[in-house]
Design a protein around this motif. Structure first.
Motif: not given
Lengths: 78, 201
Positions: B34-42, B50-58
């Motif tokens: 999973i961490s490898l997949i996340i690293a590749v995706c990033s 990955f804009s900060a706007e997406h993480f302001k909610n929730g």
């Protein structure tokens, strides 16, 4: 090692098989076989006692020391 | 008077623990993947994801070095801030932790397998303990460094002011590593005694 097992000779004289002796002495066939072929490092007095009792012999009948030229004390190796 | 060892109880405990270690071992492998997949995706995905706007909610929050938490919801971060580096850093850290846990749980599982077979004192177990000790010693420096790296990434990306990261050595982990290596040495002596016992009739 310079200690030689003469167990096979005594067993042949008493006409007793390895199986029978292992049952009477109470050690496994594998261990008795190892003792017979000299592959063990040590023997307990209780085992020696049982073997001598069953074979009606002395410890010196089944164990013989033969001087080996150049043999070192095993403790020196550690 | 010596207490008689309840070998059956010990064997049952070893079997149960071996099952637990097997589960953790598989979890570590899944964590690595999973961490490898996340690293590749990033790395592969565009920055807009990955804009900060997406993480302001929730209720999304970032844990900084396990000491304090930055709650993104309600923050005044601008949409220009890109969290890509943070995700890559966290994924890298998770991957490294997963590798360490994979090694530790695999060795523990194999040690317990020998206990179940009633042959705990063998040379392989001493080597396994040495490897676990090695992971702890290396980890005492490496994991602190990785944690500091990720914390530094969070601080610099989110432009958190007046705060810095202190890197150091995890003394507890270092001492645990030394203790395990000492135990490995004792185990090796136990193997020698076991061999002497086995070769005595």
């Amino acid at each position: 090692m310079a200690i030689i097992s003469r167990l096979d000779r005594v067993m042949a004289d008493r006409k007793i098989s390895l199986n029978d002796l292992s049952e009477k002495v109470g050690i496994s066939l594998a261990n008795l076989s190892n003792l017979k072929t000299g592959k063990v490092k040590a023997i307990r007095f209780s085992t020696l006692n049982a073997i001598c009792r069953e074979l009606q012999c002395q410890p010196g009948d089944i164990l013989e020391y033969k001087f080996v030229e150049g043999e070192t004390n095993s403790e020196d190796e550690y | 008077m010596l207490k008689q060892m309840n070998l059956d109880k010990m064997n049952k405990s070893a079997k149960a623990l071996k099952t637990v270690m097997s589960v953790f071992y598989i979890a570590a492998i899944i964590g690595m993947v999973i961490s490898l997949i996340i690293a590749v995706c990033s790395v592969v995905l565009p920055d807009s994801y990955f804009s900060a706007e997406h993480f302001k909610n929730g209720g999304f929050s970032l844990d900084v070095n396990g000491m304090f938490r930055y709650d993104m919801s309600g923050s005044d971060l601008s949409g220009d801030i890109n969290m890509k580096g943070i995700f890559a850093g966290i994924a890298f850290a998770a991957f490294m932790y997963s590798i360490a846990l994979f090694v530790i749980f695999k060795e523990l599982r194999d040690i317990l397998a020998t206990v179940v077979q009633k042959e705990p004192f063998n040379e392989n177990n001493a080597d396994r303990l040495t490897r676990i000790g090695g992971v702890f010693i290396v980890g005492s420096v490496l994991f602190n460094f990785i944690n500091s790296l990720v914390a530094g990434l969070i601080i610099s990306t989110l432009k958190i002011k007046y705060i810095d990261v202190i890197a150091g050595i995890n003394i507890s982990m270092l001492l645990a590593g030394f203790l395990i290596i000492i135990l490995a040495g004792i185990f090796k002596y136990g193997c020698y005694l076991q061999k002497e016992h086995d070769e005595t009739v």
